[in-house]
Motif scaffolding. Structure first.
Motif: not given
Ligand code: ASP
Ligand code: MG
Length: 399
Positions: A40-43, A46-48, A73-75, A135-137, A149-154
């Motif tokens: 998952v990405s942040a809600m 949330a990251t912004d 955010g992702e946690m 994701g993302f971490q 990097g932004r969008g990194g959960s992909d």
């Protein structure tokens, strides 16, 4: 029983209601008999919001601390999603990068995944759990939290798919990949499939559907990536290897445009490779990204050199250039669009560029600069010609 890695973007988990809905969708997938890992990405935003918090403290937040902050955010979203699944009577467990041993290298804010210890994921799947991953971490050599990097959960999702040999599905707020940006062109068509290389070209041209690194990983390990809407009958697009020609045998798969650059022309520059090297070296070391370089034939030992730079770098670029050349000899044109046609079929079809230029010429579209790759032709044209160019290319290449 396949292992499915599903990634849900921020908009799919933007509210607690949406998280509960995603939990249902995941469970119904599970009910079909697949083992499910969810990234998952942040809600929502949330990251912004976290970035804004940091900026409210200081203009220049410490990079290590910023990554620690952004990873939260992702946690939040991953643990809420695990709770939602459990509340519906299914077993689930959420993991952070630390818990999974997602190892990263490189800088804070744009680190790369080096390795993932997949044992924990596999063990939890064997225990019949639905596995939810933040994701993302990742965690670097020093044990610090880094982000991708932004969008990194992909990229987290594709990397896990590589490690557990699973199927990868990216759920987002677009229903697939189109041959032209559907916000620009109403006759745009959704593609059933697109080659990794084409997708990478489109991503580098600003079609920000996916984190580019995720596509590179998919390509390297031959993992097909499905992109589409969750919970919908609308079919999305599969990014995969498309062996040299798309299914319909068209040389061009899609069109991309970008209005984010300006063109710079340096007039009557002495023919001297050292000066040019110096100029580009200085621009480069100031992180100004040059593209589309072209040069006129020498006349009286002078040349005109043009290139494009991102709009945001206009002022910095001008002040650097003034160290090398008189103000009068610099001209900047903000009225340009970078217009590209992309297609894996170009590798095996000749004359694609000729067709593009012929149609442009017949329709009075002036091309100022050109660059190409094996599967892309990019021209700079006047902004006002953009829509006409899209229509003409759609017609010429039967898009
Ligand atoms: N939440 C992060 C971002 O907004 C990562 C992601 O969405 O993939 O960039
Ligand atoms: Mg996001």
């Amino acid at each position: 029983m396949a292992i499915v890695i599903q990634k849900y973007g921020g908009s799919s988990v933007g509210t607690t209601e949406k998280i509960r809905k995603v939990a249902q969708t995941i469970i119904s997938r599970r009910e079909k008999g697949d083992k499910v890992v969810v990234v998952v990405s942040a809600m929502g935003d949330a990251t912004d919001d976290l970035i804004n918090l940091a900026k409210a403290i200081t203009d220049n937040p410490d990079k290590r601390e910023l990554d620690a902050l952004l990873s939260t955010g992702e946690m939040v979203s991953s643990s809420l999603l695990a709770m939602a699944i459990k509340a519906l009577g299914y077993d689930a467990v959420s993991y952070t990068a630390y818990q999974l041993g997602i190892k990263t290298t490189g800088n804070y804010g744009k680190s790369l995944i080096d390795d993932i210890n997949e044992t924990k994921i596999k063990d939890s799947l064997d225990e019949d759990k639905i596995v939810i991953v933040a994701g993302f971490q990742g965690i670097n050599e020093d044990g610090d939290i880094t982000t991708l990097g932004r969008g990194g959960s992909d990229t987290t999702a594709v990397a896990i798919a590589v490690k557990v040999k699973g199927i990868c599905e990216i759920y987002t707020d677009v229903d697939g990949i189109y041959n032209v940006d559907p916000r620009l062109y109403k006759n745009a068509k959704k593609l059933d499939s697109i080659d990794y290389e084409e997708m990478l070209e489109l991503a580098s041209l600003g079609a920000q559907v996916m984190h580019s690194r995720s596509i590179e990983l998919g390509q390297k390990y031959r993992i097909p990536i499905y992109v589409g809407l969750s919970n919908s009958d609308i079919k999305g697009t599969i990014i995969k290897e498309v062996n040299n020609m798309n299914m319909e045998g068209k040389p061009v798969t899609g069109v991309a445009t970008s209005d984010d650059d300006i063109s710079v022309t340096l007039k009557e520059l002495a023919v001297d490779i050292n000066i040019l090297a110096d100029i580009f070296d200085t621009l480069g070391s100031n992180k100004i990204n040059i593209d589309m370089i072209s040069q006129t034939a020498p006349f009286n030992n002078k040349v005109n050199v043009s290139f494009t730079v991102p709009k945001d770098d206009l002022n910095e670029c001008r002040s650097i250039l003034l160290n090398f050349i008189e103000e009068n000899n610099i001209s900047m044109d903000t009225d340009i669009t970078k217009f590209s046609i992309v297609g894996i079929g170009m590798k095996s079809t000749s004359g694609v560029a000729a067709r593009m230029f012929k149609v442009f010429k017949e329709n009075n579209i002036t091309v100022k600069m050109i660059t190409t790759s094996e599967i892309r032709i990019t021209c700079s044209i006047k902004k006002e010609d953009k829509m006409k160019a899209i229509e003409l290319m759609a017609e010429e290449f039967n898009l």
